[in-house]
Design an enzyme around this catalytic site. Structure first.
Site, PDB file in Angstrom:
ATOM      1  N   ARG A 185     -21.232 -14.434 -11.935  1.00 59.56           N
ATOM      2  CA  ARG A 185     -20.807 -14.206 -10.559  1.00 59.56           C
ATOM      3  C   ARG A 185     -21.982 -14.585  -9.662  1.00 59.56           C
ATOM      4  NH1 ARG A 185     -19.161  -9.567 -13.429  1.00 59.56           N
ATOM      5  NH2 ARG A 185     -16.881  -9.328 -13.557  1.00 59.56           N
ATOM      6  N   LYS A 209     -20.686  -5.934 -12.606  1.00 58.31           N
ATOM      7  CA  LYS A 209     -19.924  -4.927 -11.873  1.00 58.31           C
ATOM      8  C   LYS A 209     -19.991  -3.582 -12.573  1.00 58.31           C
ATOM      9  CE  LYS A 209     -16.475  -7.667  -9.402  1.00 58.31           C
ATOM     10  NZ  LYS A 209     -15.026  -7.897  -9.193  1.00 58.31           N
ATOM     11  N   HIS A 290     -17.918 -19.730  -6.837  1.00 59.48           N
ATOM     12  CA  HIS A 290     -16.830 -19.168  -7.637  1.00 59.48           C
ATOM     13  C   HIS A 290     -16.043 -20.277  -8.339  1.00 59.48           C
ATOM     14  CE1 HIS A 290     -14.827 -15.534  -8.803  1.00 59.48           C
ATOM     15  NE2 HIS A 290     -13.637 -16.015  -8.491  1.00 59.48           N
ATOM     16  N   ARG A 293     -17.846 -21.143 -11.400  1.00 57.70           N
ATOM     17  CA  ARG A 293     -17.595 -20.112 -12.428  1.00 57.70           C
ATOM     18  C   ARG A 293     -16.262 -20.391 -13.118  1.00 57.70           C
ATOM     19  NH1 ARG A 293     -18.243 -14.492 -13.917  1.00 57.70           N
ATOM     20  NH2 ARG A 293     -16.372 -13.230 -13.592  1.00 57.70           N
ATOM     21  N   HIS A 316     -15.481  -9.753 -17.651  1.00 60.09           N
ATOM     22  CA  HIS A 316     -14.208  -9.135 -17.282  1.00 60.09           C
ATOM     23  C   HIS A 316     -13.967  -7.903 -18.157  1.00 60.09           C
ATOM     24  CE1 HIS A 316     -12.465 -13.190 -15.665  1.00 60.09           C
ATOM     25  NE2 HIS A 316     -13.250 -12.590 -14.791  1.00 60.09           N
ATOM     26  N   TYR A 325      -6.588 -18.123 -16.962  1.00 57.90           N
ATOM     27  CA  TYR A 325      -6.968 -19.408 -17.534  1.00 57.90           C
ATOM     28  C   TYR A 325      -6.064 -19.837 -18.689  1.00 57.90           C
ATOM     29  CZ  TYR A 325     -11.263 -18.420 -14.975  1.00 57.90           C
ATOM     30  OH  TYR A 325     -12.158 -18.119 -13.992  1.00 57.90           O
TER      31      TYR A 325
END
Length: 346
Positions: A185, A209, A290, A293, A316, A325
């Site tokens: 990120r 995160k 992004h 990424r 994730h 994806y």
């Protein structure tokens, strides 16, 4: 031990006076919108570990809501469902995308659930609101040729530039190589510590995160770009040694800045990347950190990587997030059947 706070329950065994007390807010409804917003933001920071970027996004959303309600002589403490419906309609009138409206609605629901749980309000006006229907769009992806073109342009500029311009070019080339090699990120990338550039490091520890850490491998190109950038930075620091205070400590960040954060900002890198895209002959609106990424993940899957591995590399927490994806995997499977099945038409 603190006793749990009593909640109102319409029971015949509860005296009328007690029931009336339980339906009243514990705090006066005269709280300012800014005060209620800060209470809510403090909660998501302390109890949910929300990142600074998430908190900033919520703060902007709530400030926009407050401005709309103020124009209609209402407040967060007094807003009803119709007022919130009017706000969502206003977002649509202002041209907000359905995804942005849905995100604002999520913020409203979160806020009013919090106010109800704290008995600042006795109702939840956002509970029955419905958001715009939206499909989950496919992420924008650069082709491998486009990424090669972008990296090639950045490398050429780093080779040609000198002095302060040479340092900026080396930094941008390093940022791109590391981003495409790792799929970080952008907030994770710009806040990498200087220790990530150790010469023998084949993996770097990334804090993502929710303050969760994960290991991400570095390829040779990224490590070489890091080494080159640090050598350029060291030469620039040496040249400026006469202007610096003796013994000044080196920054702990890999990409330092004089700003408040101490490291390069997401916005600064985003602007540099779009300007580079224009110089490389690509459409700037299609290029962002992004998007790179996404390119990292899509190119891995196209070349046979497992979806679970890509999930881990991207950080994730839920596989459903990575499943945007799956179109790449499906296209690859179709190609395999078409090219390798013995009964496939030539």
């Amino acid at each position: 031990m603190r006793k749990p706070r009593a909640r109102f329950s319409p029971s015949a065994n509860v005296p009328a006076a007690q029931a009336e007390r339980d339906t009243k807010p514990l705090r006066p409804a005269s709280y300012s919108d800014a005060g209620l917003s800060e209470l809510f933001l403090d909660m998501i920071a302390a109890e949910q570990g929300a990142s600074a970027n998430t908190i900033d996004a919520y703060r902007r959303d709530l400030a926009d809501l407050s401005a709309y309600l103020t124009r209609r002589r209402k407040s967060i403490a007094s807003a009803d469902t119709e007022a919130l419906r009017g706000y969502l309609a206003d977002l649509d009138t202002r041209g907000f995308a359905s995804s942005s409206v849905a995100r604002r609605l999520s913020a409203l629901r979160h806020l009013f659930r919090f106010l109800l749980s704290e008995r600042i309000r006795v109702d939840d006006p956002a509970a029955i609101l419905s958001g715009p229907k939206r499909g989950r769009g496919l992420p924008k992806v650069l082709s491998i040729a486009d990424v090669d073109r972008l990296l090639g342009c950045a490398r050429q500029e780093a080779d040609a530039a000198e002095g302060p311009a040479g340092l900026r070019a080396a930094r941008l080339y390093c940022l791109l190589e590391v981003l495409y090699a790792t799929g970080l990120r952008v907030s994770e990338l710009v806040s990498l510590p200087r220790t990530a550039a150790r010469g023998d490091a084949r993996m770097i520890v990334v804090r993502g995160k929710g303050d969760k850490e994960r290991l991400v491998p570095l390829n040779t190109s990224a490590k070489q770009a890091m080494t080159r950038y640090l050598a350029t930075a060291a030469a620039a620091e040496k040249a400026m040694a006469g202007d610096k205070k003796a013994g000044a400590p080196a920054s702990k960040w890999l990409f330092p800045s004089f700003g408040e954060s101490g490291h390069l900002t997401r916005q600064h890198f985003g602007r540099d990347l779009k300007e580079l895209a224009a110089r490389a002959g690509l459409q700037p609106r299609l290029v962002s950190p992004h998007v790179l990424r996404h390119a990292f993940a899509s190119h891995l899957l196209h070349n046979g990587a497992d979806l679970r591995i890509v999930q881990t590399l991207l950080g994730h927490s839920d596989i459903s997030t990575t499943q945007i994806y799956t179109h790449v995997v499906e296209d690859r499977l179709k190609s395999l059947v078409r090219d390798l099945h013995p009964l496939a038409e030539g």
